[in-house]
Write an enzyme that holds these catalytic residues in place. Structure first.
Site, PDB file in Angstrom:
ATOM      1  CD  GLU A 327      -2.926  -1.377   2.206  1.00  0.00           C
ATOM      2  OE1 GLU A 327      -2.796  -0.649   3.214  1.00  0.00           O
ATOM      3  OE2 GLU A 327      -3.802  -2.253   2.107  1.00  0.00           O
ATOM      4  CD  GLU A 429      -5.142  -7.649   0.343  1.00  0.00           C
ATOM      5  OE1 GLU A 429      -5.949  -7.060   1.099  1.00  0.00           O
ATOM      6  OE2 GLU A 429      -3.912  -7.437   0.349  1.00  0.00           O
TER       7      GLU A 429
END
Length: 552
Positions: A327, A429
């Site tokens: 991220e 995900e």
């Protein structure tokens, strides 16, 4: 002759697929651009339903749109429709700015349709779209500067708005699945002297899938035989939910323990499951171990070096991917503490330590929405290019996929642009927010999975559905007794749909047996008289028909 007739008809249908589809509606145009061009390209679909429409720049009576914002006024939009939108955008008054295309309807819905980093002096391509469940009498598409820069002018050219009914959209998906996820094969059966054997009995059974489709798992799977059996029956890929993260493997400095992830990896190896390495570092300080956050800079440098050396040496050649610095678009803990090149250094070090693993960026809200200014598709592309310019051989694009209500047109448009980088793309995900009930979660999950599987540039899909006694992160596939929830029913149905059912028949007059199957491994059983032989067949990606000779 029935087998030969089958392959001839199948081949004809494949050849005529584009023609047949065009009669049902427009073929989806996968064209995109991530370059800034001196002149805009022609509009997709020749402009679609806004062909030759003039942009307005006034304040519209029904909508509170900023003065001088370019806008298209639309009327009588239909429900149960997916609209793809694209345009070329240029600005003046600043070197670059994030520009967002927004939809407003008479039902007071507001939706981000797409974004682009526009520049001065050249044209950048914006691609996205929206879905309407119910008709709209009037609507407005307008362009905004989302960087809050003052005194910039936005120019738009070659805009296009193309509607697809839900049936047309699904037909396009099926056409692409048939083209990209399947392959034709012909088995040639003969005796040991090469004489063709007509009328031989053939049974073809798919025993594994080529496309990686899996889920996160947690330590709760260890010692839980029913859960393990349930998982192995469905999935050929996995990722550890938290067990490989720094806080789990070294909760206190110097106390490194890989016992749990080692056991999880043994389970995966035992069952021939591909595993992703998630993750080495996480730029979000909330998920950085507390003891790491308090280290002074010199000791932090030493700690991150030890983390890479320890983790990667322990698992070298074990994982197909590493999510190296998770991220990076949203957070910058290590880059603030160790300098702006910290992430780049992580990638370079891991690349040298485990050269056969693919290194991935991994982030959220790239596919899920275009309202998150930190993770637009252009910002993702820019960060990948920065890493590449720094000497990192980037291997993959990780898109988390934590969806609320998926926007099919936006998902496909983002994938179109990222595909131009020619890197493997994984949805890493995937789940649906628990703000929805289980039925709606299942409905939205199917939308997201169909978009991922049908896009030719997606190489794998991972769900984020690790099962815990208290539930899952956002969405479970089953209850604790492993009884399917609605989302589990969707996954099982899609896995059946995306697998070749057992095929049986006889060879034709030429000793040939033909079929079209999903990519993967097959067991082939051929009998003729009192002779029987078993063999395997591998269908991998390729445009030409796969031929295999079998002798009895």
């Amino acid at each position: 002759m029935k087998s030969l007739l089958f392959v001839s008809l199948s081949g004809l249908l494949l050849l005529l697929g584009a023609t047949a589809f065009s009669r049902e509606g427009p073929s989806y145009d996968y064209s995109a651009s991530i370059e800034c061009k001196s002149a805009p390209d022609d509009p997709l679909y020749n402009g679609g339903i806004i062909k030759n429409q003039t942009l307005g720049t006034r304040r519209y009576r029904h909508f509170n749109v900023p003065m001088n914002s370019p806008a298209f006024a639309l009327s009588n939009l239909t429900g149960d429709t997916i609209y793809t939108f694209s345009s070329w955008v240029k600005i003046s008054g600043a070197d670059s700015a994030a520009i967002k295309a927004t939809l407003t309807t008479d039902n007071t819905t507001f939706a981000c349709m797409g974004t682009v980093i526009a520049r001065s002096g050249c044209w950048s391509f914006l691609k996205g779209g929206f879905s309407l469940d119910s008709p709209s009498n009037y609507a407005l598409i307008y362009f905004q500067n989302s960087d809050d820069l003052q005194q910039i002018n936005i120019s738009v050219s070659s805009a296009s708005l193309q509607p697809f009914t839900s049936q047309q959209w699904k037909a396009n998906q099926q056409n692409m699945i048939s083209t990209e996820r399947k392959r034709a094969a012909i088995l040639h059966v003969s005796d040991v002297n090469g004489k063709r054997l007509s009328g031989a009995t053939v049974v073809v059974e798919q025993i594994s899938r080529d496309f990686p489709f899996g889920s996160a798992i947690a330590k709760t799977i260890l010692g839980n035989s029913p859960y393990q059996d349930w998982f192995v029956e469905r999935f050929n890929a996995a990722v550890f939910e938290n067990e490989l993260k720094w806080g789990a493997t070294e909760p206190r400095q110097g106390e490194v323990n890989y016992t749990i992830p080692n056991q999880m990896l043994e389970f995966a190896r035992r069952n021939r499951i591909t595993v992703r390495g998630h993750n080495i570092f996480w730029e979000d300080p909330k998920y950085t171990p507390p003891w790491v956050q308090t280290l002074p800079t010199p000791k932090l440098k030493s700690a991150v070096a030890s983390r890479i050396q320890s983790l990667v040496s322990n698992y070298k050649n074990e994982f197909v991917h590493w999510d190296v610095d998770n991220e990076m678009l949203h957070w910058d803990f290590y880059e603030r503490r160790l300098g702006p090149d910290a992430g780049l250094d992580f990638f370079r070090t891991v690349q040298g330590s485990d050269p056969l693993a693919r290194l991935f960026m991994n982030d959220y809200n790239v596919l899920e929405t275009c309202d998150d200014a930190k993770s637009t598709v252009d910002r993702y592309v820019s960060r990948l290019r920065e890493l590449g310019a720094g000497g990192v051989v980037m291997d993959g694009i990780g898109l988390e996929g934590h969806f609320s209500a998926p926007n099919p047109a936006l998902i496909r448009a983002v994938l179109d642009k990222l595909a131009l980088l020619n890197l493997p793309i994984w949805l890493t995900e995937v789940d649906i927010s628990n703000k929805f009930d289980q039925e709606m979660q299942a409905k939205y999950l199917e939308v997201a999975l169909r978009e991922g599987f049908s896009h030719p540039s997606v190489d794998g899909i991972m769900l984020w559905t690790a099962l815990h006694p208290n539930g899952c992160y956002q969405m479970c596939l089953t209850d604790n007794a492993l009884r399917n929830l609605p989302a589990g029913d969707v996954v099982d149905a899609l896995l059946r749909e995306w697998r070749t059912a057992t095929i049986g028949g006889e060879t034709d007059d030429h000793g040939a047996f033909a079929f079209v199957g999903f990519l993967g491994e097959y067991e082939v059983r051929v009998s003729y008289g009192n002779r029987t032989t078993n063999s395997t067949l591998s269908l991998s990606r390729g445009r030409e028909t796969k031929h295999q000779n079998i002798q009895l």
